[in-house]
Scaffold this motif. Sequence first.
Motif, short mmCIF file in Angstrom:
data_model
loop_
_atom_site.label_atom_id
_atom_site.label_comp_id
_atom_site.label_asym_id
_atom_site.label_seq_id
_atom_site.Cartn_x
_atom_site.Cartn_y
_atom_site.Cartn_z
N LEU A 1 1.52 2.00 4.87
CA LEU A 1 2.72 2.44 4.15
C LEU A 1 2.65 3.92 3.80
CD1 LEU A 1 5.43 1.84 2.93
CD2 LEU A 1 4.30 0.98 0.90
N TRP A 2 1.45 4.39 3.41
CA TRP A 2 1.34 5.81 3.07
C TRP A 2 1.66 6.69 4.28
CZ3 TRP A 2 -2.52 9.63 4.45
CH2 TRP A 2 -2.32 10.85 3.79
N HIS A 3 1.09 6.32 5.44
CA HIS A 3 1.35 7.09 6.65
C HIS A 3 2.84 7.06 6.99
CE1 HIS A 3 -2.90 7.77 7.54
NE2 HIS A 3 -3.09 6.55 7.06
N GLY A 4 3.43 5.85 6.87
CA GLY A 4 4.84 5.71 7.18
C GLY A 4 5.72 6.50 6.22
N THR A 5 5.35 6.45 4.93
CA THR A 5 6.13 7.17 3.93
C THR A 5 6.09 8.67 4.18
OG1 THR A 5 5.71 5.46 2.29
CG2 THR A 5 6.34 7.61 1.46
N GLU A 6 4.90 9.17 4.54
CA GLU A 6 4.78 10.61 4.80
C GLU A 6 5.73 11.04 5.92
OE1 GLU A 6 2.47 13.14 3.35
OE2 GLU A 6 2.82 11.62 1.83
N VAL A 7 5.78 10.23 6.99
CA VAL A 7 6.64 10.59 8.13
C VAL A 7 8.11 10.43 7.73
CG1 VAL A 7 7.24 10.06 10.52
CG2 VAL A 7 4.87 9.91 9.77
N GLN B 1 5.37 18.78 9.23
CA GLN B 1 4.10 19.43 9.53
C GLN B 1 3.60 18.73 10.78
OE1 GLN B 1 2.29 18.57 5.67
NE2 GLN B 1 1.85 20.74 5.48
N PRO B 2 3.85 19.35 11.96
CA PRO B 2 3.69 18.61 13.22
C PRO B 2 2.35 17.89 13.37
CG PRO B 2 4.62 20.77 13.60
CD PRO B 2 4.27 20.72 12.16
N LEU B 3 1.27 18.58 13.01
CA LEU B 3 -0.04 17.99 13.25
C LEU B 3 -0.25 16.75 12.38
CD1 LEU B 3 -2.06 18.99 15.27
CD2 LEU B 3 -3.40 19.97 13.39
N ALA B 4 0.12 16.89 11.09
CA ALA B 4 -0.03 15.76 10.18
C ALA B 4 0.83 14.59 10.64
CB ALA B 4 0.37 16.19 8.76
N ALA B 5 2.08 14.88 11.04
CA ALA B 5 2.98 13.81 11.46
C ALA B 5 2.40 13.08 12.67
CB ALA B 5 4.35 14.39 11.79
N LEU B 6 1.84 13.86 13.61
CA LEU B 6 1.24 13.22 14.79
C LEU B 6 0.10 12.30 14.38
CD1 LEU B 6 1.08 15.93 17.61
CD2 LEU B 6 2.37 13.78 17.56
N GLY B 7 -0.70 12.77 13.43
CA GLY B 7 -1.81 11.95 12.96
C GLY B 7 -1.32 10.64 12.36
N HIS B 8 -0.28 10.73 11.50
CA HIS B 8 0.26 9.52 10.86
C HIS B 8 0.78 8.55 11.92
CE1 HIS B 8 -0.28 11.30 7.01
NE2 HIS B 8 0.66 12.22 7.16
N ILE B 9 1.55 9.09 12.87
CA ILE B 9 2.16 8.22 13.88
C ILE B 9 1.07 7.58 14.74
CG2 ILE B 9 3.64 8.22 15.93
CD1 ILE B 9 5.34 10.36 14.48
N ALA B 10 0.04 8.38 15.06
CA ALA B 10 -1.05 7.84 15.88
C ALA B 10 -1.73 6.68 15.14
CB ALA B 10 -2.06 8.94 16.19
N TYR B 11 -1.95 6.85 13.84
CA TYR B 11 -2.61 5.79 13.07
C TYR B 11 -1.77 4.52 13.12
CZ TYR B 11 -4.72 3.31 9.13
OH TYR B 11 -5.32 2.37 8.34
N LEU B 12 -0.45 4.69 12.93
CA LEU B 12 0.43 3.52 12.94
C LEU B 12 0.44 2.85 14.31
CD1 LEU B 12 3.39 4.95 10.82
CD2 LEU B 12 1.71 3.24 10.11
N LEU B 13 0.47 3.67 15.37
CA LEU B 13 0.48 3.10 16.73
C LEU B 13 -0.81 2.32 17.00
CD1 LEU B 13 2.16 5.92 18.86
CD2 LEU B 13 3.07 3.65 18.32
N VAL B 14 -1.93 2.87 16.53
CA VAL B 14 -3.19 2.15 16.73
C VAL B 14 -3.13 0.79 16.04
CG1 VAL B 14 -5.64 2.14 16.09
CG2 VAL B 14 -4.62 4.19 17.10
N LEU B 15 -2.59 0.75 14.83
CA LEU B 15 -2.46 -0.54 14.12
C LEU B 15 -1.57 -1.50 14.91
CD1 LEU B 15 -2.00 0.17 10.30
CD2 LEU B 15 -3.87 -1.04 11.43
#
Lengths: 276, 281
Positions: A228-234, A244-258
């Motif tokens: 939820l934190w990653h999703g909320t940030e995006v 913030q492109p790099l941070a957003a990519l990181g959040h999305i990558a984490y969610l995709l891995v899940l």
Amino acid sequence: MSAPDLVARSTGRAPGAVRGVLLVVEHAWVWYRRNWRATVVSSVLQPLLFLLAFGIGFGSLVQGGAGTAAATGGVGYLVWLAPALLAVSAVQTAAFESSYPVLSGFKWQRHYHGMTAGPVSPAQVALGHLAWVAIKTAGSGAVYIGVIAVFGGVESAGIVVSLFAAVLTGVAMAAPVTAFSATLESEGAAFSVLFRFVVIPMTLFSGTFFPVDRLPDWVQPVAWVSPLWHGTEVARAAALDRWQPLAALGHIAYLLVLVVLGAALAARLYTRRLQP
Amino acid sequence: MTAVDEPATTPAASSAALLRLLVPAGSYAGRSHALLIRSATASRRAWLAFVSGFSEPVFYLFAMGQGLGSMVGTLPGPDGAPISYAAFIAPGLLAASAMNGAVFDSTFNVFFKLKYGRIYDAMLATPLGPVDIALGEIGWALIRGGLYALGFLAVMGGFGLLVSPWALLALPAALLVAFAFAAVGMAATSYMRSWQDFDLVTLVVLPMFLFSTTFYPLSVYPRWLQIVVECLPLYHAVELMRGLTTGAVHAGMLGHLAYFVVMTAVGLVVAARRLDALLLR
């Protein structure tokens, strides 16, 4: 009406990989078309009530306060809260849809056994369930965006991107929860524990109502693992146009891995349980 | 344990006398304690559900008190003196958890046991009447709610949010609030037909939790909405708890108490009248 509309004829062919998944989605849709009213309270009204209570009630209490401006980066509290609540409602819908209904498919109604008695595979049932969760969160999210727009909680078209982020977050929650539910023999206390020790703390500690940095340092790792934190940030970055492109990519990558790990695990557990 | 049992059984005992007058002969055998023993035995292995029920308001207190508190600073307390945001919401959460626990126990749990578990059918085959069962269920809900309230008060004490000896009365007050909600919940359950009806329970409980000054003072509402909120039972519970835990006690609080006494009486009368229909169908 002609008779062939009423009688489904076998084509004699097994459905392809995608078609099998879509058949499972269709199953959910046929049920939902008849029973959608029962879900209005949980999927639309609940986030709306939270929006009114915190966005408007609490928001009017803190509006203009220095502490609030520092927390939200200057935008109104309602505008700041709205995309996060979109993600919260996606996660709550997803968690609920992947708990009791999944156990019910295995145990109470046993419709999973019915489906896999035909040419639909257990993995397709699992993926079909996740696809349905994605469709459902997208639908209730769209309604929710309409409502917050009426209350003045939408500032830019970026909220549409927030909806995609919310759906991704919902599926990232649904996939592991579905896998977990597929391992249960009876609900016991498992689901109350899931909701009270996972879903509620996630809702409270993922930066929905206040930034995560307002919590003591030792609590913050809770947010890092929380989808939820990653999703909320995006979702918030999209709605407030603060990419913030790099941070957003990181959040999305984490969610995709899940999503990928959870879906693979769910498919495997469905197969083990339905084809012993 | 005695601290919890004492207020839990006293209102039940007086209401038992009331019920003997109200219900048909044979509905009450004075054996509701048998159901308490049954519940205690059945819950021994469900301790995790117990712990989880206690932890929910604690999570809220910790997250909201700390996080939202950083945006609010202090708020005017019941007597106008400023109090911290955590001290403001803690009594609200205590009242809300008394409500949530009581409503959950008297609706979802009772409905499940009634329709699916068929537990009451078995009990009625013994010298127990429907009223014994109802009182036993409410009594168990109160013991459970009392333990949660005690735990939450201990947490408040740990956070330094109990500043007055009046706070000792918050526990019996929480039990009265829970009793009123359990009685009304039981009465409502007797009218329920299927799981679909439980959406209505959520529809009543969730808005009350969010809007009854749990998280922010009444003053944020326009006057007409303030009047609506002032009619809600949870508002009176929150006011009662907030007065007791902050030590701002005044005679007007007897009005809040009276609200719950009336609510309990109405709930019990309706529930008692419906019990035969509910259990001896």
